[in-house]
Enzyme design. Structure first.
Site, PDB file in Angstrom:
ATOM      1  N   LEU A   1       0.825  -1.207   0.000  1.00 23.49           N
ATOM      2  CA  LEU A   1       0.000   0.000   0.000  1.00 23.49           C
ATOM      3  C   LEU A   1       0.862   1.262   0.000  1.00 23.49           C
ATOM      4  CD1 LEU A   1      -2.954  -0.940   2.393  1.00 23.49           C
ATOM      5  CD2 LEU A   1      -3.088  -0.471  -0.059  1.00 23.49           C
TER       6      LEU A   1
ATOM      7  N   ARG B   1       0.373   4.157  -2.664  1.00 16.56           N
ATOM      8  CA  ARG B   1       0.071   5.544  -2.280  1.00 16.56           C
ATOM      9  C   ARG B   1       0.920   6.547  -3.040  1.00 16.56           C
ATOM     10  NH1 ARG B   1      -0.403   3.387   3.891  1.00 16.56           N
ATOM     11  NH2 ARG B   1      -2.645   2.982   3.814  1.00 16.56           N
TER      12      ARG B   1
ATOM     13  N   PHE C   1      -9.204   5.049  -2.534  1.00 22.95           N
ATOM     14  CA  PHE C   1      -8.177   4.068  -2.892  1.00 22.95           C
ATOM     15  C   PHE C   1      -6.988   4.116  -1.936  1.00 22.95           C
ATOM     16  CE2 PHE C   1      -8.805   3.587  -7.791  1.00 22.95           C
ATOM     17  CZ  PHE C   1      -9.577   2.455  -7.596  1.00 22.95           C
ATOM     18  N   GLU C   2      -6.328   2.976  -1.773  1.00 24.32           N
ATOM     19  CA  GLU C   2      -5.057   2.875  -1.032  1.00 24.32           C
ATOM     20  C   GLU C   2      -5.161   3.426   0.386  1.00 24.32           C
ATOM     21  OE1 GLU C   2      -3.336   1.078  -2.660  1.00 24.32           O
ATOM     22  OE2 GLU C   2      -3.390   1.559  -4.772  1.00 24.32           O
ATOM     23  N   GLY C   3      -6.305   3.211   0.999  1.00 20.72           N
ATOM     24  CA  GLY C   3      -6.560   3.776   2.324  1.00 20.72           C
ATOM     25  C   GLY C   3      -7.171   5.149   2.176  1.00 20.72           C
TER      26      GLY C   3
END
Length: 604
Positions: free
Chosen positions: A270, A274, A412-414
């Site tokens: 992740l 990011r 997305f991505e957290g």
């Protein structure tokens, strides 16, 4: 890559808050080589030829054949193997070059999502964590596009809390397979993927492991079913599905890394996602900016093009400044990652381990850039709609798709909220472990705000001397507030999410503003003063905006926990640390906008 010799100094993650960075230490986009620019041009040519003319077709496709076929064509050009080493069929590009590829392909709307999911979270877990047999078997086919990849982490009841997933893996009686059963959702490329990176908890004697384990699952293993594609607000051409594993038999040799190492794999992958997302968002923003500038130059109202109106110039300048900041900071991080990788390799660390270690070290900056890049894209698109006016709201104009497709990037991505919490959490954890000394400088700042201010007016004639002092003071404001909040709440600070996000907002703006100043300073040193007048305008515009945002976030944080004398002292300190000499920002924005209008595109 053209990097100055003294640019080899590595920096710890988060250290920018307490350590001054020189312009010679950062990489700027102006230093990309001709070869790297050609790679980016290849990506843009592919979008221009294969993607942009078919955006409606991609979004309305009833099957996976179109997007899968386009992935095949991307594979033929080598766009799927940029980060894969040559021995496994890729190009083995360094990290910052792969960032440039992410930017150049980021303007492909739904296709960009499919591409980045395959090359990032679909391929990199095997590259970084696979054993030699796994790399040899899977990476060449993933790099060529013969096999497509998907990443299966999220479950219906485990969004941000990924480690709470319920998918289970049970060893078969003969000890040769793990039977995997569970449900995954929001799986990009799920409908046409040949390979799935799946996270599950191994269950033994009726008890599940505490942490996830990762597995490489081939579609051919069987026991896999899926729903129809999800109906989504945007990125409609991206195949997104729920995937069901029903006693899917996975050979034990397809466990990725070690048992219970899955959560660490997920976190580190992740981090890559990011920082790459910030580059992709930049690519999308640049396309929208170009479209908005073109429209402003074409649309006439009251006898003149709307580009001549001050309100439109303000908007064009602001979107340009935001993108310039994302670009400056993103490639700064990318080079820091490359420098750390090289430093670890020089110490004898294996290639994959050195890359993971570098990304783990700079996880704070990756989170910063995820938030900044995605929010700049949303700002650019929103202003793009406004510049188009009524046409911006029409599905026949490009802003419709851009507006809908951009929104997912803040999830997305957290989510951006999770990333804001992570920025501060990682900083404090590293401080508590002695890896980063924030408390010493924070204590010094606490003493400084009780002392008499320094009214020394000796003028420093070096470039950006005053602006650098502003940045230095902005960092003090963060240290002051974060230090006081830690003392106030101690171990319960994690419950004060509003304060944490205020502090994160301050940190994000400081990092971006500093990155812009460093880029323009280095660019000035390389190209000369006359070539950088407009870039200096951009730096000043962004810095003033950052000061305002830091001040507002700082006030929100201070008034959330300080009282009486402490409140007054901290507000006084914040006022001292967020001072900046006023300038005519209107004229600066007009100069920036006029250049965009003259060139009819984003030119910075």
């Amino acid at each position: 890559m053209a990097v100055a010799e003294d640019n080899k100094t590595t920096i710890k993650g988060g250290e920018f808050l307490i350590k001054e960075t020189s312009a010679s230490q950062v990489f700027i986009p102006e230093e990309f080589t001709e070869e790297q620019k050609m790679i980016a041009d290849t990506c843009r040519d592919f979008l221009n030829k294969e993607i942009w003319p078919r955006l409606d077709e991609i979004d309305q496709a009833k099957s996976t054949e179109l997007i899968s076929g386009l992935m095949d064509k991307a594979g033929e050009l080598g766009l799927l193997g940029t980060a894969v080493p040559e021995e496994y069929g890729g190009f083995g590009m360094n990290f910052n070059t792969s960032m440039l590829v992410a930017e150049a392909t980021g303007a492909g709307n739904s296709f960009s999502v499919a591409l980045s999911a395959h090359t990032g979270i679909g391929t990199l877990p095997i590259l970084y964590y696979g054993d030699e047999n796994q790399k040899t078997k899977y990476l060449p086919k993933l790099a060529s596009g013969e096999w497509k990849a998907a990443y299966c982490l999220t479950e219906p009841d485990s969004g941000s809390d990924a480690n709470s997933g319920k998918t289970k893996a049970v060893l078969t009686g003969d000890g040769k397979y793990y039977a995997i059963t569970g449900q995954k959702m929001w799986i990009t490329n799920g409908g046409f993927a040949d390979i799935f990176i799946v996270f599950a908890k191994i269950e033994e004697n009726g008890k599940s492991d505490k942490n996830l384990t990762a597995f490489i699952i081939e579609k051919s293993f069987g026991g896999i079913t899926m729903n129809e594609p999800e109906h989504k607000m945007g990125i409609k051409g991206s195949d997104t599905r729920q995937i069901f594993f029903n006693d899917c038999l996975v050979p034990i040799e397809n466990m990725l890394s070690e048992r219970e190492n899955g959560f660490k794999i997920a976190v580190n992958i992740l981090n890559i996602g990011r920082i790459k997302l910030s580059a992709a968002a930049l690519g999308g923003a640049k396309l929208v900016a170009k479209q908005a500038i073109n429209y402003a130059n074409e649309r006439k109202q009251f006898g003149t093009t709307i580009a001549n109106f001050g309100a439109i110039k303000h908007k064009l300048a602001e979107i340009a400044v935001g993108m310039f900041a994302t670009e400056s900071a993103a490639y700064r991080v990318g080079q820091n990652i490359d420098d750390l990788i090289a430093a670890f390799q020089e110490k004898g660390m294996p290639d994959s381990q050195s890359k993971l270690k570098a990304l783990e070290e700079l996880a704070i900056e990756c989170a910063i850039m995820k938030v900044h890049g995605s929010e700049v894209l949303d700002f650019v698109v929103d202003e793009g709609v406004q510049i188009y006016g009524g046409m911006g709201f029409s599905a026949d104009a490009p802003m419709d798709r851009a507006y809908r497709d951009s929104r997912i990037n803040r999830i997305f991505e957290g989510t951006n909220e999770i990333n804001r919490l992570l920025i501060v959490d990682m900083l404090l954890k590293r401080t508590m472990k002695g890896q980063l000394d924030l408390m010493g400088p924070a204590t010094a700042v606490g003493k400084e705000i009780l002392s008499i201010p320094d009214f020394n007016t000796d003028e420093d004639e070096t470039l950006f001397a005053a602006e650098k002092k502003v940045i230095k003071n902005l960092k003090k404001s963060v240290l002051m507030i974060a230090g006081a909040a830690v003392q106030k709440f101690m171990m319960k600070l994690s419950e004060e999410q509003e304060i944490i996000m205020n502090v994160a907002d301050m940190i994000i703006e400081i990092y971006a503003a500093e990155s812009v100043l460093l880029r323009v300073e280095k660019r000035t040193n390389l190209l000369g003063v006359d070539a950088n007048a407009l870039h200096k305008d951009i730096a000043v515009i962004y810095l003033h905006s950052a000061v305002e945002k830091v001040n507002n976030a700082g006030k929100a944080a201070i008034t959330s926990f300080a009282e009486s004398d402490e409140l007054r002292v901290m507000l006084m300190g914040l006022k001292r640390f967020t001072k900046i000499e006023p300038v005519n920002l209107k004229d600066a924005r007009r100069r920036v906008a006029d250049e965009l209008i003259r060139k009819n595109e984003y030119v910075f």
